[in-house]
Structures are given as structure tokens and as C-alpha cells.
Design a protein around this motif. Structure first.
Motif, short mmCIF file in Angstrom:
data_model
loop_
_atom_site.label_atom_id
_atom_site.label_comp_id
_atom_site.label_asym_id
_atom_site.label_seq_id
_atom_site.Cartn_x
_atom_site.Cartn_y
_atom_site.Cartn_z
N SER A 33 0.79 -1.25 -0.02
CA SER A 33 0.21 -0.03 0.04
C SER A 33 0.98 1.23 -0.14
N GLY A 34 0.37 2.24 -0.56
CA GLY A 34 0.94 3.58 -0.46
C GLY A 34 2.04 3.88 -1.81
N LYS A 37 -0.86 2.66 -6.59
CA LYS A 37 -1.64 1.80 -7.38
C LYS A 37 -2.76 2.48 -7.88
N THR A 65 -7.40 1.93 -0.60
CA THR A 65 -8.34 0.77 -0.91
C THR A 65 -8.33 -0.14 -0.07
P1 GDP Z 1 -1.98 2.65 -3.28
O1 GDP Z 1 -1.93 2.45 -1.86
O2 GDP Z 1 -0.88 1.88 -3.84
O3 GDP Z 1 -3.02 2.65 -4.07
O4 GDP Z 1 -1.62 4.18 -3.32
P2 GDP Z 1 -2.20 5.41 -3.67
O5 GDP Z 1 -2.66 5.80 -5.20
O6 GDP Z 1 -3.19 5.65 -2.75
O7 GDP Z 1 -1.11 6.56 -3.53
C1 GDP Z 1 -0.52 6.87 -2.11
C2 GDP Z 1 -0.01 8.21 -2.19
O8 GDP Z 1 1.23 8.43 -3.11
C3 GDP Z 1 -0.82 9.47 -2.57
O9 GDP Z 1 -0.48 10.59 -1.59
C4 GDP Z 1 -0.42 9.99 -3.94
O10 GDP Z 1 -0.59 11.33 -4.16
C5 GDP Z 1 1.11 9.67 -3.78
N1 GDP Z 1 1.48 8.98 -5.15
C6 GDP Z 1 0.91 8.25 -6.17
N2 GDP Z 1 1.70 8.08 -7.13
C7 GDP Z 1 2.91 8.84 -7.01
C8 GDP Z 1 4.07 8.87 -7.84
O11 GDP Z 1 4.10 8.48 -9.02
N3 GDP Z 1 5.10 9.81 -7.15
C9 GDP Z 1 4.73 10.22 -6.01
N4 GDP Z 1 5.91 11.12 -5.76
N5 GDP Z 1 3.74 10.24 -5.30
C10 GDP Z 1 2.71 9.41 -5.70
#
Ligand code: GDP
Ligand code: MG
Length: 296
Positions: A33-34, A37, A65
Motif C-alpha cells: 500500500s501507498g 496503485k 483501497t
Molecule cells: P496505493 O495504496 O498503492 O493505491 O497508493 P495511492 O494511489 O493511494 O497513493 C498513495 C500516495 O502516494 C498518495 O498521496 C499519492 O498522491 C502518492 N503518489 C501516487 N503516485 C505517485 C508517484 O508516482 N509519485 C509520488 N511522488 N507520489 C505518488
């Protein structure tokens, strides 16, 4: 216009048929996570593939998510309809103990094969079986810059046996270009020494043309991606990007990151191949195993 036999017209017929039936393509995103994705899923739908053809109403902001969840959009281009579905998964690795954290994901993938198989062996089977099988799994590697962690190795090893895996370096804007390059090389080496098969696999190149094209992709894997759900003004134009203190990182600009390479691989150049590999290799393996157990 046509040759003697008129084989060229077959291509026309195939095209017309494809136009009529449309097709389905399913991508899954997996990783801790984070790592961005959910953001990348949004980027994919907002990027040039679909910007013209659909104007999805995204709730602003991406919340954490918690369940496997799929988002579909019908993309239409020149009369051909494609139903693009992305299966977003909750991150793992939140727990101190990540034992078997791949289970829900493997379960989902296998359930889709099972559904397809059940439809296929039905006496009254549908003319067109709905296809929810995962055609491609994007695996997010954290941008550590060191090497693949045991968890990543274990996860990809398992995934690689049931689905086409495309690894990406998540949030690659947090690495310098130099670090990215070294990390990419390191990951390729780690994959190779651990016998992990990622897409496109050498064994499935059908001819020299395939090999040349796919070698170029294999040299680039894993793609160093950046995701965003925001647009910024660059030279008077709105572009998908991330604002940093050094300026805007343009997500669709190949000089800035490899998001566009990933998108083009999935949707432009290798979509049909990913579907074929899913059907002829991964699904076939599943089918043979299940029919051998034969307690359907
Ligand atoms: P998930 O948990 O994998 O679904 O991650 P999220 O899409 O919810 O993103 C987690 C955090 O990382 C959010 O604050 C996004 O704005 C940030 N983030 C997403 N993609 C990138 C990226 O390519 N670069 C950076 N620096 N931050 C990102
Ligand atoms: Mg998420």
C-alpha cells in the motif's frame, strides 16, 4: 485490388467482426500500500488512451483501497469498443507478518479461470463467454534503489506462474535518473537469478520480428512510472503531471518517466498478445490441472 484468392479480404472480415463484438481487457494492479496503485489506475484512464472517448466522473481524491475492486470503462475508437477493466487491490505489507499475503490475489485470479472454465464446459454455452480473466498484472516495486525484497521476489514468483506479470518501479520521481537506471538493472538481475518469469517471455516469441520488438521491451523492464490524478499547465497546455519544487513532472512525457511506455505496451502494442498468452498458456495450464482433478 485483391489478389486471386482474395485472402486480404479475410482481414477485412476479421476487422468487421471485431468491431461488432468489441473486446474485453483486464488489468490488475498489485503491490504494497501507498505505492501509487490507485493513482496509476486513474492516470491510465485519464491519459491519452481514453481522454477523448470517455469523460469519467472521478470522485476527487483517492481513498485507501480496502477491497479488491474493479473499475471499467468502455473506450471507443473508430467504432471499435474496448471494455477496459482495472482491478485495484488493497496493499499488502501493512502487517508485521506478511505470510501468505498473496493469497487473496491468487484466489481472485484463479476464480476468474474457474468461472471461464465452468462456462466453457456448460452444455448450453454462451456464444461469447464473458472474460473476466486477468490479462496482465502490474506489480509495483517500491523505489528503494537497492534490490528486490524477499517479499517482492516471493510474490512475483507465485504470480508469474499464473498470470503475465509486468513489474514497474513505483513513484520513480523519488529517484534520480541515475538511480533509476541502476535500480532497473539490479531488478532485472534479481529476477533472472531467482528464475522469475515476467512478460514478455522469451519462450513465447514466435519469430525474429517478435524477438526484436520484445527484446527492446525487455531492455526497458521494469518501467519507471509516475502516476498522478492532476493536470498542470505547461507552456499553456494542460498535462497530466506532478508538481515538485523543480517543476512539473509530465507523466506522459517519455523524457520524464516511462508511464507512456507501460500504457503503450498494454494497450497499443501487446494487448492481443497478452490476451493470447492468458488464454493459451495460463488458462490452459489451469484447465488441464482442473480437468485432471476432474471433480467439476
Ligand atoms: P496505493 O495504496 O498503492 O493505491 O497508493 P495511492 O494511489 O493511494 O497513493 C498513495 C500516495 O502516494 C498518495 O498521496 C499519492 O498522491 C502518492 N503518489 C501516487 N503516485 C505517485 C508517484 O508516482 N509519485 C509520488 N511522488 N507520489 C505518488
Ligand atoms: Mg489503493
Amino acid at each position: 485490388l485483391f489478389g486471386y484468392v482474395g485472402i486480404e479480404s479475410v482481414l477485412d472480415q476479421m476487422r468487421r467482426k471485431a468491431v461488432k463484438t468489441g473486446f474485453e481487457f483486464n488489468i490488475m494492479v498489485v503491490g504494497q500500500s501507498g505505492l501509487g496503485k490507485s493513482t496509476l489506475v486513474n492516470t491510465l484512464f485519464k491519459s491519452k488512451v481514453s481522454r477523448k472517448s470517455c469523460s469519467p466522473s472521478f470522485e476527487e481524491g483517492i481513498s485507501k483501497t480496502v477491497n479488491l475492486q474493479s473499475v471499467s470503462h468502455v473506450i471507443e475508437e473508430k467504432g471499435v469498443k474496448m471494455k477496459l477493466t482495472v482491478i485495484d487491490t488493497p496493499g499488502f505489507g501493512d502487517q508485521i507478518n506478511n505470510l501468505n499475503c498473496w493469497e487473496p490475489i491468487m484466489k481472485y485470479i484463479n476464480e476468474q479461470y474457474e468461472k471461464y472454465l465452468k462456462e466453457e464446459i456448460n452444455i448450453n454455452r454462451k456464444r461469447k463467454i464473458p472474460d473476466t480473466r486477468v490479462h496482465c498484472c502490474i506489480y509495483f516495486v517500491p523505489p528503494t534503489g537497492h534490490c528486490l525484497r524477499p517479499l517482492d521476489l516471493e510474490f512475483m514468483k507465485r504470480l508469474g506462474k499464473v498470470v503475465s506479470v509486468v513489474p514497474v518501479i513505483a513513484k520513480s520521481d523519488t529517484l534520480t535518473l541515475d538511480e533509476r537506471q541502476r535500480f532497473k538493472e539490479r531488478i532485472r538481475q534479481d529476477l533472472w537469478t531467482n528464475g522469475i518469469k515476467v512478460y514478455p517471455q522469451k519462450e513465447y516469441d514466435e519469430d525474429t520480428e517478435d524477438r526484436i520488438l520484445n527484446d527492446k521491451i525487455r531492455e526497458k523492464i521494469p518501467f519507471a512510472v509516475v502516476g498522478t490524478d492532476k493536470e498542470h499547465q505547461v507552456n499553456g497546455k494542460n498535462v497530466l503531471g506532478r508538481k515538485t519544487k523543480w517543476g512539473v513532472i509530465e507523466v506522459e512525457n517519455v523524457a520524464h518517466c516511462e508511464f507512456a511506455n507501460l500504457r503503450d505496451l498494454l494497450i497499443r502494442s501487446h494487448l492481443q498478445d497478452l490476451k493470447d498468452v492468458t488464454h493459451n498458456i495460463h488458462y490452459e495450464t489451469y484447465r488441464v490441472r482442473r480437468l485432471n482433478e476432474s471433480n467439476l
